[in-house]
Design a protein around this motif. Sequence first.
Motif, PDB file in Angstrom:
ATOM      1  N   ALA A   6       1.065   9.352   2.879  1.00  0.00           N
ATOM      2  CA  ALA A   6       2.515   9.434   3.066  1.00  0.00           C
ATOM      3  C   ALA A   6       3.287   8.699   1.982  1.00  0.00           C
ATOM      4  CB  ALA A   6       2.900   8.871   4.435  1.00  0.00           C
ATOM      5  N   GLY A   7       2.692   7.650   1.410  1.00  0.00           N
ATOM      6  CA  GLY A   7       3.396   6.837   0.418  1.00  0.00           C
ATOM      7  C   GLY A   7       2.940   7.109  -1.001  1.00  0.00           C
ATOM      8  N   GLY A   8       3.126   6.101  -1.845  1.00  0.00           N
ATOM      9  CA  GLY A   8       2.753   6.260  -3.243  1.00  0.00           C
ATOM     10  C   GLY A   8       3.723   7.142  -3.998  1.00  0.00           C
ATOM     11  N   VAL A   9       3.230   7.754  -5.053  1.00  0.00           N
ATOM     12  CA  VAL A   9       4.078   8.579  -5.914  1.00  0.00           C
ATOM     13  C   VAL A   9       3.379   9.898  -6.218  1.00  0.00           C
ATOM     14  CG1 VAL A   9       5.197   6.583  -6.992  1.00  0.00           C
ATOM     15  CG2 VAL A   9       3.108   7.520  -7.995  1.00  0.00           C
ATOM     16  N   GLN A  30       0.822  -1.201   0.000  1.00  0.00           N
ATOM     17  CA  GLN A  30       0.000   0.000   0.000  1.00  0.00           C
ATOM     18  C   GLN A  30       0.858   1.253   0.000  1.00  0.00           C
ATOM     19  OE1 GLN A  30      -3.172  -0.822  -0.975  1.00  0.00           O
ATOM     20  NE2 GLN A  30      -4.040   0.378   0.693  1.00  0.00           N
ATOM     21  N   PHE A  31       1.942   1.232   0.749  1.00  0.00           N
ATOM     22  CA  PHE A  31       2.791   2.410   0.848  1.00  0.00           C
ATOM     23  C   PHE A  31       3.576   2.636  -0.441  1.00  0.00           C
ATOM     24  CE2 PHE A  31       6.602   4.775   1.918  1.00  0.00           C
ATOM     25  CZ  PHE A  31       6.107   5.791   2.724  1.00  0.00           C
ATOM     26  N   ILE A  32       4.131   1.570  -1.029  1.00  0.00           N
ATOM     27  CA  ILE A  32       4.960   1.708  -2.233  1.00  0.00           C
ATOM     28  C   ILE A  32       4.122   2.141  -3.425  1.00  0.00           C
ATOM     29  CG2 ILE A  32       6.437   0.471  -3.869  1.00  0.00           C
ATOM     30  CD1 ILE A  32       7.280  -1.308  -1.494  1.00  0.00           C
ATOM     31  N   GLY A  33       2.991   1.490  -3.609  1.00  0.00           N
ATOM     32  CA  GLY A  33       2.139   1.848  -4.745  1.00  0.00           C
ATOM     33  C   GLY A  33       2.633   1.217  -6.033  1.00  0.00           C
ATOM     34  N   PRO A  34       2.863   2.002  -7.097  1.00  0.00           N
ATOM     35  CA  PRO A  34       3.293   1.442  -8.383  1.00  0.00           C
ATOM     36  C   PRO A  34       4.595   0.656  -8.266  1.00  0.00           C
ATOM     37  CG  PRO A  34       2.610   3.733  -8.633  1.00  0.00           C
ATOM     38  CD  PRO A  34       2.651   3.464  -7.160  1.00  0.00           C
ATOM     39  N   HIS A  35       4.654  -0.478  -8.971  1.00  0.00           N
ATOM     40  CA  HIS A  35       5.839  -1.346  -9.037  1.00  0.00           C
ATOM     41  C   HIS A  35       6.215  -1.897  -7.662  1.00  0.00           C
ATOM     42  CE1 HIS A  35       6.237   0.172 -13.093  1.00  0.00           C
ATOM     43  NE2 HIS A  35       6.331   1.408 -12.637  1.00  0.00           N
ATOM     44  N   ALA A  36       5.206  -2.211  -6.842  1.00  0.00           N
ATOM     45  CA  ALA A  36       5.483  -2.732  -5.500  1.00  0.00           C
ATOM     46  C   ALA A  36       6.207  -4.075  -5.559  1.00  0.00           C
ATOM     47  CB  ALA A  36       4.177  -2.864  -4.717  1.00  0.00           C
ATOM     48  N   ASP A  37       5.846  -4.928  -6.512  1.00  0.00           N
ATOM     49  CA  ASP A  37       6.489  -6.237  -6.610  1.00  0.00           C
ATOM     50  C   ASP A  37       7.994  -6.102  -6.842  1.00  0.00           C
ATOM     51  OD1 ASP A  37       4.146  -7.638  -6.213  1.00  0.00           O
ATOM     52  OD2 ASP A  37       3.649  -7.700  -8.354  1.00  0.00           O
ATOM     53  N   ARG A  38       8.374  -5.189  -7.711  1.00  0.00           N
ATOM     54  CA  ARG A  38       9.798  -5.019  -8.027  1.00  0.00           C
ATOM     55  C   ARG A  38      10.571  -4.519  -6.805  1.00  0.00           C
ATOM     56  NH1 ARG A  38      10.962  -0.722 -12.493  1.00  0.00           N
ATOM     57  NH2 ARG A  38      10.647   0.686 -10.734  1.00  0.00           N
ATOM     58  N   TYR A  39      10.005  -3.579  -6.098  1.00  0.00           N
ATOM     59  CA  TYR A  39      10.717  -3.031  -4.939  1.00  0.00           C
ATOM     60  C   TYR A  39      10.745  -4.017  -3.777  1.00  0.00           C
ATOM     61  CZ  TYR A  39      11.113   1.505  -7.166  1.00  0.00           C
ATOM     62  OH  TYR A  39      11.456   2.528  -8.025  1.00  0.00           O
ATOM     63  N   LEU A  40       9.676  -4.767  -3.577  1.00  0.00           N
ATOM     64  CA  LEU A  40       9.673  -5.759  -2.507  1.00  0.00           C
ATOM     65  C   LEU A  40      10.696  -6.854  -2.770  1.00  0.00           C
ATOM     66  CD1 LEU A  40       5.864  -6.156  -1.706  1.00  0.00           C
ATOM     67  CD2 LEU A  40       7.627  -5.173  -0.246  1.00  0.00           C
ATOM     68  N   LYS A  41      10.929  -7.155  -4.021  1.00  0.00           N
ATOM     69  CA  LYS A  41      11.949  -8.141  -4.367  1.00  0.00           C
ATOM     70  C   LYS A  41      13.325  -7.663  -3.911  1.00  0.00           C
ATOM     71  CE  LYS A  41      13.853 -10.658  -8.330  1.00  0.00           C
ATOM     72  NZ  LYS A  41      13.784 -10.838  -9.806  1.00  0.00           N
ATOM     73  N   HIS A  42      13.604  -6.373  -4.088  1.00  0.00           N
ATOM     74  CA  HIS A  42      14.867  -5.814  -3.605  1.00  0.00           C
ATOM     75  C   HIS A  42      14.875  -5.720  -2.083  1.00  0.00           C
ATOM     76  CE1 HIS A  42      16.329  -4.963  -7.579  1.00  0.00           C
ATOM     77  NE2 HIS A  42      15.357  -4.112  -7.854  1.00  0.00           N
ATOM     78  N   PHE A  43      13.746  -5.331  -1.501  1.00  0.00           N
ATOM     79  CA  PHE A  43      13.682  -5.126  -0.057  1.00  0.00           C
ATOM     80  C   PHE A  43      13.919  -6.416   0.718  1.00  0.00           C
ATOM     81  CE2 PHE A  43      10.703  -1.186  -0.405  1.00  0.00           C
ATOM     82  CZ  PHE A  43      11.745  -0.493  -0.998  1.00  0.00           C
ATOM     83  N   LYS A  44      13.520  -7.555   0.145  1.00  0.00           N
ATOM     84  CA  LYS A  44      13.744  -8.828   0.818  1.00  0.00           C
ATOM     85  C   LYS A  44      15.232  -9.139   0.940  1.00  0.00           C
ATOM     86  CE  LYS A  44       9.280 -10.828  -0.428  1.00  0.00           C
ATOM     87  NZ  LYS A  44       8.563 -11.841  -1.238  1.00  0.00           N
ATOM     88  N   TRP A  52      13.611  11.546  -9.343  1.00  0.00           N
ATOM     89  CA  TRP A  52      13.123  10.240  -8.884  1.00  0.00           C
ATOM     90  C   TRP A  52      12.829  10.264  -7.387  1.00  0.00           C
ATOM     91  CZ3 TRP A  52      14.743   6.640  -5.296  1.00  0.00           C
ATOM     92  CH2 TRP A  52      14.056   5.418  -5.310  1.00  0.00           C
ATOM     93  N   PHE A  53      13.724  10.869  -6.605  1.00  0.00           N
ATOM     94  CA  PHE A  53      13.488  10.958  -5.160  1.00  0.00           C
ATOM     95  C   PHE A  53      12.250  11.799  -4.864  1.00  0.00           C
ATOM     96  CE2 PHE A  53      18.029   9.822  -5.017  1.00  0.00           C
ATOM     97  CZ  PHE A  53      17.979   8.792  -4.083  1.00  0.00           C
ATOM     98  N   LEU A  54      12.051  12.852  -5.619  1.00  0.00           N
ATOM     99  CA  LEU A  54      10.864  13.677  -5.451  1.00  0.00           C
ATOM    100  C   LEU A  54       9.615  12.909  -5.846  1.00  0.00           C
ATOM    101  CD1 LEU A  54       9.979  16.549  -4.630  1.00  0.00           C
ATOM    102  CD2 LEU A  54      10.151  17.187  -7.035  1.00  0.00           C
ATOM    103  N   TYR A  55       9.714  12.086  -6.891  1.00  0.00           N
ATOM    104  CA  TYR A  55       8.605  11.263  -7.362  1.00  0.00           C
ATOM    105  C   TYR A  55       8.157  10.284  -6.280  1.00  0.00           C
ATOM    106  CZ  TYR A  55       6.202   7.796 -10.318  1.00  0.00           C
ATOM    107  OH  TYR A  55       5.283   6.924 -10.868  1.00  0.00           O
ATOM    108  N   ARG A  56       9.106   9.781  -5.498  1.00  0.00           N
ATOM    109  CA  ARG A  56       8.812   8.843  -4.417  1.00  0.00           C
ATOM    110  C   ARG A  56       8.633   9.526  -3.065  1.00  0.00           C
ATOM    111  NH1 ARG A  56       6.780   3.823  -5.381  1.00  0.00           N
ATOM    112  NH2 ARG A  56       7.374   3.286  -7.497  1.00  0.00           N
ATOM    113  N   LYS A  57       8.485  10.847  -3.048  1.00  0.00           N
ATOM    114  CA  LYS A  57       8.197  11.633  -1.847  1.00  0.00           C
ATOM    115  C   LYS A  57       9.311  11.564  -0.808  1.00  0.00           C
ATOM    116  CE  LYS A  57       3.171  11.225  -2.344  1.00  0.00           C
ATOM    117  NZ  LYS A  57       1.893  10.871  -1.694  1.00  0.00           N
TER     118      LYS A  57
END
Length: 210
Positions: A161-164, A47-61, A87-92
């Motif tokens: 707080a999350g999303g883009v 919910q917090f990551i939003g778009p492309h959550a699967d890709r980021y969770l793969k890295h986060f693991k 990019w950092f601004l895009y991800r808040k």
Amino acid sequence: MKSCAQCQQQNQEDAKFCYQCGNTLTVEPEPPIATPVTHTDEHLWRQFIGPHADRYLKHFKKFGLGEQPKFALTWNWPAFLFISFVWFLYRKMYVYALVYALGPMISTYFTGDLTVGLVWSIMAGATANYVYYWHCREQIGGIKKGSSTDPVKQDEALKEAGGVQPYVIWVGIAFYVLFIMTMIKMLQDGPTDGERSPEKPAKPTAASSV
């Protein structure tokens, strides 16, 4: 009172057999106790990551999602290919956006080397996933404490707080267009007078003999 299905005799609520005919009375099951619905940690991260959550969770693991965090080398192509602070601004991540907006300019100003910006882009590509992981971890932890176990409040806080920020994409496009127009203008104008190599003085002609 509880009615017997066979002889219609009225019996006590707690009776298991009919007082008149001995028929077994049906016992209605007690309604289950409603338990509050709670979100799993992975749901909160998605919910917090939003778009492309699967890709980021793969890295986060790789960093230890929900465990003791540890650094692992990963690569973030958007943070490298695009203007990093966008990019950092895009991800808040506003603090990091400010660092990557001022850092390359200050470094280029003091060193006079235009390739310093490439170094900053490489650094962003190599560390952006880990920085974003810590950002998500801290924000989600604060939301879990602040909104208790109410899933509705958690979802609202996660979306806020999350999303883009989609509008940032247009900011990046504007920067690229401005950069390309500046480069074309510089190529058309050519080097300035101060940058042109000085011409060699003409050799003096030999004096004619008298």
